[in-house]
Design a protein around this motif. Structure first.
Motif, PDB file in Angstrom:
ATOM      1  N   PHE A   1      -3.145  14.533   0.735  1.00 31.93           N
ATOM      2  CA  PHE A   1      -3.786  14.040  -0.561  1.00 31.93           C
ATOM      3  C   PHE A   1      -3.434  14.800  -1.786  1.00 31.93           C
ATOM      4  O   PHE A   1      -3.241  14.401  -2.814  1.00 31.93           O
ATOM      5  CB  PHE A   1      -5.424  13.815  -0.124  1.00 31.93           C
ATOM      6  N   ALA A   2      -3.668  16.110  -1.661  1.00 29.15           N
ATOM      7  CA  ALA A   2      -3.629  17.261  -2.753  1.00 29.15           C
ATOM      8  C   ALA A   2      -2.134  17.283  -3.151  1.00 29.15           C
ATOM      9  O   ALA A   2      -2.029  17.221  -4.534  1.00 29.15           O
ATOM     10  CB  ALA A   2      -3.975  18.576  -2.135  1.00 29.15           C
ATOM     11  N   GLU A   3      -1.454  16.983  -2.361  1.00 30.23           N
ATOM     12  CA  GLU A   3       0.028  16.967  -2.888  1.00 30.23           C
ATOM     13  C   GLU A   3       0.529  15.709  -3.529  1.00 30.23           C
ATOM     14  O   GLU A   3       1.104  15.570  -4.575  1.00 30.23           O
ATOM     15  CB  GLU A   3       1.189  17.127  -1.508  1.00 30.23           C
ATOM     16  N   SER A   4       0.025  14.422  -2.987  1.00 26.67           N
ATOM     17  CA  SER A   4       0.084  13.222  -3.840  1.00 26.67           C
ATOM     18  C   SER A   4      -0.667  13.458  -5.166  1.00 26.67           C
ATOM     19  O   SER A   4      -0.149  12.757  -6.212  1.00 26.67           O
ATOM     20  CB  SER A   4      -0.532  11.969  -3.066  1.00 26.67           C
ATOM     21  N   LEU A   5      -1.857  14.009  -5.297  1.00 28.53           N
ATOM     22  CA  LEU A   5      -2.539  14.096  -6.462  1.00 28.53           C
ATOM     23  C   LEU A   5      -1.525  14.820  -7.472  1.00 28.53           C
ATOM     24  O   LEU A   5      -1.288  14.492  -8.847  1.00 28.53           O
ATOM     25  CB  LEU A   5      -3.940  14.615  -6.421  1.00 28.53           C
ATOM     26  N   ALA A   6      -0.932  15.978  -7.206  1.00 36.22           N
ATOM     27  CA  ALA A   6      -0.246  16.717  -7.982  1.00 36.22           C
ATOM     28  C   ALA A   6       1.102  15.774  -8.450  1.00 36.22           C
ATOM     29  O   ALA A   6       1.411  15.731  -9.510  1.00 36.22           O
ATOM     30  CB  ALA A   6       0.368  17.963  -7.202  1.00 36.22           C
ATOM     31  N   ALA A   7       1.716  15.073  -7.500  1.00 33.04           N
ATOM     32  CA  ALA A   7       2.751  14.355  -7.706  1.00 33.04           C
ATOM     33  C   ALA A   7       2.783  13.255  -8.673  1.00 33.04           C
ATOM     34  O   ALA A   7       3.610  12.987  -9.428  1.00 33.04           O
ATOM     35  CB  ALA A   7       3.392  13.725  -6.424  1.00 33.04           C
ATOM     36  N   LEU A   8       1.523  12.912  -8.848  1.00 33.64           N
ATOM     37  CA  LEU A   8       1.035  11.680  -9.789  1.00 33.64           C
ATOM     38  C   LEU A   8       0.494  12.300 -10.996  1.00 33.64           C
ATOM     39  O   LEU A   8       0.202  11.331 -11.854  1.00 33.64           O
ATOM     40  CB  LEU A   8       0.239  10.595  -9.013  1.00 33.64           C
TER      41      LEU A   8
ATOM     42  N   ALA B   1       0.942  -1.267  -0.168  1.00 28.55           N
ATOM     43  CA  ALA B   1      -0.008  -0.156   0.082  1.00 28.55           C
ATOM     44  C   ALA B   1       0.780   1.373   0.186  1.00 28.55           C
ATOM     45  O   ALA B   1       0.372   2.466  -0.001  1.00 28.55           O
ATOM     46  CB  ALA B   1      -0.955   0.097   1.100  1.00 28.55           C
ATOM     47  N   MET B   2       2.105   1.175   0.030  1.00 30.83           N
ATOM     48  CA  MET B   2       2.886   2.243  -0.075  1.00 30.83           C
ATOM     49  C   MET B   2       3.779   2.499  -1.269  1.00 30.83           C
ATOM     50  O   MET B   2       4.092   1.618  -1.990  1.00 30.83           O
ATOM     51  CB  MET B   2       4.318   2.022   1.124  1.00 30.83           C
ATOM     52  N   LEU B   3       3.647   3.854  -1.624  1.00 27.95           N
ATOM     53  CA  LEU B   3       4.331   4.071  -3.026  1.00 27.95           C
ATOM     54  C   LEU B   3       5.648   5.071  -2.667  1.00 27.95           C
ATOM     55  O   LEU B   3       5.745   5.572  -1.568  1.00 27.95           O
ATOM     56  CB  LEU B   3       3.302   5.040  -3.648  1.00 27.95           C
ATOM     57  N   THR B   4       6.499   4.762  -3.524  1.00 26.89           N
ATOM     58  CA  THR B   4       7.832   5.378  -3.321  1.00 26.89           C
ATOM     59  C   THR B   4       7.722   6.814  -4.118  1.00 26.89           C
ATOM     60  O   THR B   4       6.817   7.282  -4.616  1.00 26.89           O
ATOM     61  CB  THR B   4       9.036   4.706  -3.888  1.00 26.89           C
ATOM     62  N   GLY B   5       8.900   7.590  -4.222  1.00 25.93           N
ATOM     63  CA  GLY B   5       8.929   8.949  -4.930  1.00 25.93           C
ATOM     64  C   GLY B   5       8.319   9.889  -3.974  1.00 25.93           C
ATOM     65  O   GLY B   5       7.801  11.027  -4.495  1.00 25.93           O
ATOM     66  N   GLY B   6       8.474   9.947  -2.802  1.00 27.85           N
ATOM     67  CA  GLY B   6       7.992  11.285  -1.903  1.00 27.85           C
ATOM     68  C   GLY B   6       6.617  11.087  -1.829  1.00 27.85           C
ATOM     69  O   GLY B   6       5.927  11.866  -1.205  1.00 27.85           O
ATOM     70  N   ILE B   7       5.727  10.157  -1.932  1.00 32.82           N
ATOM     71  CA  ILE B   7       4.141   9.953  -1.773  1.00 32.82           C
ATOM     72  C   ILE B   7       3.998   9.463  -0.404  1.00 32.82           C
ATOM     73  O   ILE B   7       4.764   8.883   0.315  1.00 32.82           O
ATOM     74  CB  ILE B   7       3.528   8.801  -2.616  1.00 32.82           C
ATOM     75  N   SER B   8       3.207  10.429   0.541  1.00 33.99           N
ATOM     76  CA  SER B   8       2.943  10.418   1.839  1.00 33.99           C
ATOM     77  C   SER B   8       2.342   8.857   2.018  1.00 33.99           C
ATOM     78  O   SER B   8       1.793   8.168   1.325  1.00 33.99           O
ATOM     79  CB  SER B   8       1.811  11.375   2.249  1.00 33.99           C
ATOM     80  N   ARG B   9       2.857   8.648   3.282  1.00 30.31           N
ATOM     81  CA  ARG B   9       2.599   7.165   3.853  1.00 30.31           C
ATOM     82  C   ARG B   9       1.085   7.315   4.590  1.00 30.31           C
ATOM     83  O   ARG B   9       0.550   6.297   4.994  1.00 30.31           O
ATOM     84  CB  ARG B   9       3.557   6.566   4.889  1.00 30.31           C
ATOM     85  N   LYS B  10       0.538   8.715   4.779  1.00 36.91           N
ATOM     86  CA  LYS B  10      -0.770   8.560   5.321  1.00 36.91           C
ATOM     87  C   LYS B  10      -1.924   7.954   4.447  1.00 36.91           C
ATOM     88  O   LYS B  10      -1.522   7.807   3.095  1.00 36.91           O
ATOM     89  CB  LYS B  10      -1.033   9.985   5.558  1.00 36.91           C
ATOM     90  N   LEU B  11      -3.113   7.784   5.077  1.00 31.95           N
ATOM     91  CA  LEU B  11      -4.013   6.962   4.126  1.00 31.95           C
ATOM     92  C   LEU B  11      -4.612   7.903   3.353  1.00 31.95           C
ATOM     93  O   LEU B  11      -4.835   9.187   3.466  1.00 31.95           O
ATOM     94  CB  LEU B  11      -5.259   6.658   5.452  1.00 31.95           C
ATOM     95  N   HIS B  12      -4.700   7.714   2.042  1.00 30.35           N
ATOM     96  CA  HIS B  12      -5.440   8.367   1.003  1.00 30.35           C
ATOM     97  C   HIS B  12      -6.840   8.059   0.831  1.00 30.35           C
ATOM     98  O   HIS B  12      -7.039   7.488  -0.339  1.00 30.35           O
ATOM     99  CB  HIS B  12      -4.369   8.230  -0.231  1.00 30.35           C
ATOM    100  N   LEU B  13      -7.654   8.438   1.956  1.00 33.12           N
ATOM    101  CA  LEU B  13      -9.395   8.131   1.720  1.00 33.12           C
ATOM    102  C   LEU B  13      -9.825   9.382   2.143  1.00 33.12           C
ATOM    103  O   LEU B  13      -9.439   9.579   3.401  1.00 33.12           O
ATOM    104  CB  LEU B  13      -9.481   6.881   2.405  1.00 33.12           C
ATOM    105  N   HIS B  14     -10.534   9.753   1.335  1.00 35.71           N
ATOM    106  CA  HIS B  14     -11.300  11.204   1.796  1.00 35.71           C
ATOM    107  C   HIS B  14     -12.918  11.273   1.435  1.00 35.71           C
ATOM    108  O   HIS B  14     -13.156  10.788   0.329  1.00 35.71           O
ATOM    109  CB  HIS B  14     -10.431  12.295   0.843  1.00 35.71           C
ATOM    110  N   ALA B  15     -13.602  11.541   2.377  1.00 29.52           N
ATOM    111  CA  ALA B  15     -14.841  11.696   2.193  1.00 29.52           C
ATOM    112  C   ALA B  15     -15.363  13.104   1.346  1.00 29.52           C
ATOM    113  O   ALA B  15     -15.256  14.037   1.917  1.00 29.52           O
ATOM    114  CB  ALA B  15     -15.901  11.664   3.313  1.00 29.52           C
ATOM    115  N   ARG B  16     -15.405  13.007   0.101  1.00 30.40           N
ATOM    116  CA  ARG B  16     -15.590  14.282  -1.094  1.00 30.40           C
ATOM    117  C   ARG B  16     -16.899  14.927  -0.646  1.00 30.40           C
ATOM    118  O   ARG B  16     -16.907  16.076  -0.631  1.00 30.40           O
ATOM    119  CB  ARG B  16     -14.992  13.654  -2.301  1.00 30.40           C
TER     120      ARG B  16
END
Length: 378
Positions: free
Chosen positions: A309-316, A272-287
């Motif tokens: 979450f926003a930073e991970s979206l941008a990074a990917l 469940a973990m991604l490399t490349g500076g992606i946060s290790r926090k849970l990426h689940l958001h009640a939008r």
């Protein structure tokens, strides 16, 4: 709610389906001790759907629970009531900053990740405590009507009164409230829009803190998912809609199909973990949330993403705007696998029907061909 004898009545919600009665009190009425629950059960004051209940009974969604009034607790031998520490200025400001919108009998909050919805043995800072900061002039504080996991962020509705809470609780337990979650998952499903229909049960040996797929004993659990965008085969940005309300349903379902939510070590482990500076926090958001108010007017809210979450979206290379394109009431589409199962079941029924017709025809022909017995001469 209270009855004529001042007893309180509660309706068991989907989130509490299958839990023990004593666990229900710990979740929903934490001030009621286990000893008091046991005493109420022994004296017949505790009832489920009108029948006497014991602390170990399992509850089902939709059942009605009758609980004696709070003042029925005996004074002698009772433990002293826990003293709630008043909120300081920072805590009051914190909960007020969560308010996205408000109405006559409700608040919409944007819960940050890392904040538990309710307290527990080792959880002293939680949203339910912070709701004191939204109390009205008479001291009446808002009431929770649904929950989010501690590490899940996003929109959460609270009611200003007990009457409003009963109305909203019915909407959530009856599945008329619409909830849309966003998640980043590892890998990318080959089917981009479909249903996950896998029964879930508490995993043995985890103390009920983890769920797993159990085809025999599990409770029906359905999740609609839609791939919004993908980063090759590395990750995908998805929309999730729970059609049932089981504990950790979205997390367990995504892990079960081989695409755990990024940061979900409990269900996905190292995968469940991604490399490349992606946060290790849970990426689940009640939008997004949509529910009818007590005046029948719809209440809608959209919660901004937490920073990680926003930073991970941008990074990917994902764009948040792409996730809001689909209407919240869009019906789910069945996966090809589900369609194939329905087709196979339909074909099986057709074969049974034809087999039954042949059997009937065969029986009629044998009867018609059988010669009649000749009368015996006297």
């Amino acid at each position: 709610m209270s009855g004529p004898d001042n007893a309180r009545t509660f309706r068991v919600g989907d989130d509490d389906d299958g839990i023990r009665l004593d666990r229900w009190f710990k979740r929903n009425l934490p001030d009621v001790s286990f000893n008091l629950v046991s005493r109420w059960a022994r004296t017949g004051q505790l009832r489920v759907d009108g029948k006497r209940a014991t602390p170990g009974d399992r509850l089902e969604a939709g059942q009605t629970l009758r609980v004696p009034p709070a003042e029925a607790a005996p004074i002698e031998g009772a433990r002293p009531k826990r003293i709630v520490k008043p909120l300081n200025d920072d805590e009051q400001a914190f909960v007020r900053e969560m308010v996205m919108a408000e109405g006559r009998d409700w608040y919409l909050l944007n819960k940050p990740p890392g904040l538990a919805t309710q307290g527990g043995t080792k959880t002293h800072q939680h949203l339910d405590r912070l709701l004191d900061g939204l109390a009205n002039d008479e001291g009446q504080r808002p009431k929770l009507v649904h929950r989010l996991d501690k590490d899940t962020s996003g929109v959460l509705l609270v009611a200003r009164s007990a009457r409003a809470a009963a109305h909203f609780s019915k909407a959530f337990s009856g599945r008329t409230a619409k909830k849309i979650y966003w998640a980043i998952i590892t890998g990318a499903p080959s089917v981009e829009d479909g249903l996950i229909d896998l029964p879930l049960a508490k995993q043995p040996g985890t103390g009920g803190e983890k769920m797993h797929v159990d085809m025999e004993e599990g409770l029906a659990s359905k999740t609609r998912y839609r791939v919004i965008d993908r980063a090759g085969n590395r990750a995908a940005f998805v929309e999730l809609q729970p059609l049932t309300g089981r504990t950790h349903q979205l997390r367990a379902h995504m892990a079960a199909i081989g695409h755990p939510i990024v940061g979900d070590a409990k269900y996905g482990g190292a995968e469940a973990m991604l490399t490349g500076g992606i946060s290790r926090k849970l990426h689940l958001h009640a939008r997004r949330l949509k529910v009818d108010g007590s005046d029948a007017k719809p209440i809608e809210g959209t919660a901004e993403l937490p920073p990680h979450f926003a930073e991970s979206l941008a990074a990917l290379g994902f764009e948040a705007i792409a996730g809001d394109m689909m209407p919240i009431d869009q019906p789910p589409r069945a996966t090809p696998e589900a369609k194939a199962k329905r087709a196979a079941a339909k074909a099986k029924d057709a074969r049974r029907a034809r087999k039954g017709e042949r059997r009937n025809r065969g029986g009629d022909s044998r009867t018609a061909a059988r010669p009649k017995a000749k009368p015996r001469r006297k």
